[in-house]
Design an enzyme around this catalytic site. Sequence first.
Site, PDB file in Angstrom:
ATOM      1  CE  LYS A   1      -3.469   2.426   2.725  1.00 14.69           C
ATOM      2  NZ  LYS A   1      -4.442   2.327   3.825  1.00 14.69           N
TER       3      LYS A   1
ATOM      4  CE  LYS B   1      -5.846   2.053  -0.398  1.00 14.42           C
ATOM      5  NZ  LYS B   1      -6.363   2.124   0.946  1.00 14.42           N
TER       6      LYS B   1
HETATM    7  C1  PBG Z   1      -7.084   3.766   5.753  1.00 20.62           C
HETATM    8  C2  PBG Z   1      -7.438   3.525   4.336  1.00 20.62           C
HETATM    9  C3  PBG Z   1      -7.285   4.416   3.277  1.00 20.62           C
HETATM   10  C4  PBG Z   1      -7.843   3.807   2.177  1.00 20.62           C
HETATM   11  C5  PBG Z   1      -8.305   2.556   2.567  1.00 20.62           C
HETATM   12  N1  PBG Z   1      -8.030   2.394   3.904  1.00 20.62           N
HETATM   13  C6  PBG Z   1      -6.751   5.781   3.258  1.00 20.62           C
HETATM   14  C7  PBG Z   1      -5.393   6.009   3.729  1.00 20.62           C
HETATM   15  O1  PBG Z   1      -4.592   5.111   3.901  1.00 20.62           O
HETATM   16  O2  PBG Z   1      -5.113   7.182   3.966  1.00 20.62           O
HETATM   17  C8  PBG Z   1      -7.938   4.431   0.811  1.00 20.62           C
HETATM   18  C9  PBG Z   1      -9.004   3.905  -0.062  1.00 20.62           C
HETATM   19  C10 PBG Z   1      -9.395   4.792  -1.173  1.00 20.62           C
HETATM   20  O3  PBG Z   1      -8.813   5.868  -1.433  1.00 20.62           O
HETATM   21  O4  PBG Z   1     -10.347   4.423  -1.857  1.00 20.62           O
HETATM   22  N2  PBG Z   1      -6.064   2.963   6.252  1.00 20.62           N
HETATM   23 ZN    ZN Z   2      -5.546   3.686   8.411  1.00 21.42          ZN
END
Ligand code: PBG
Ligand code: ZN
Length: 331
Positions: free
Chosen positions: A200, A253
């Site tokens: 991620k 992601k």
């Molecule tokens: C939080 C989380 C995020 C997303 C999914 N879980 C945001 C982040 O990490 O700031 C993003 C999903 C999206 O943008 O559709 N841990």
């Molecule tokens: Zn988070």
Amino acid sequence: MSSGFPSFPTMRMRRLRKTPQLRNLVRETSLKLSHLIQPIFLVPGAGIRNELKSLPGQCQWSSDRAVEHVKRLQQSGLESVLLFAIPDFKDEIGSAAWSDNGIVQQTVSTLKREVPEVVVITDLCFCEYTSHGHCGIIRDGDVDNDATLEIIAKQTLSHARAGADMIAPSGMMDGMVGCMRHALDESGFSELPIMSYSAKYASACYGPFREAADCAPSEGDRKSYQMDPGNIEEALRETLLDIQEGADIVMVKPGVFYLDVIRAVKERFQYPTACYNVSGEYAMVKAAAANGWIDGDKVMLEMLLSFRRAGADMIITYFAEEIAQKGMLIP
Ligand code: PBG
Ligand code: ZN
């Protein structure tokens, strides 16, 4: 060239592109509803369906309305959802996240009672639950990894007790998958799978989500735990660790800007691989379509196809509902 010999091709690639049926016959990639996972945003209260400005077509739902919504999704042919929630209170350590009667926990148990066939996946993180909006416990100005692991175990067990079909940790803490696997196995949940947000990235494409889930960090950014967008070897090491720690499904992601990472992860590990088609990617398509600059339906389909072609087995996407309603699949 001077011989007068006509340089017509013997192999003509266009032969198999003549009709839709021929194109269907030789297409290498398909898109089915069973590949799609619809994210759902939960909020406290009842009777709430709150449309989100920066995610056109997506809403925040109170638990009661969310259950109705998931029933409709199932009738349209979707089989999997991913739950996020905004709790009714936030504190420094996000303690609402592991409450057995928290909003996620309650909604999971209602869903498993009323629509038991739907695969209910819960996102596991703390940024929605902490007053500072970071994905764990803050110590000395940064998220403390091992202190956060302790509360990850608590949140994991509360999701498991509620009846979640799968848990998806998104906080990018080191050792989170191993810690969850251990907690689950110790407590009789050795059959419960983990879908890890393995690679991620600290992406600029999460903006609309942070509004939807009210989880923007009040100070700083997430670069000390989410990955640097310049790295792909690191993504493979992250994914390997998650697999060694017991992840059942790995994830990349965001999706669009990381198709190379999806391909590399799939080729290297041959594991069930998910990609997250994030909020900013969805919003860009919706905004351009609303301006009449692109054909939104066609771009949506081409985007989803690109994840599948890159190697994703499944796609978490805000487009899932629309694809199902319009029946826009790729045979
Ligand atoms: C939080 C989380 C995020 C997303 C999914 N879980 C945001 C982040 O990490 O700031 C993003 C999903 C999206 O943008 O559709 N841990
Ligand atoms: Zn988070």
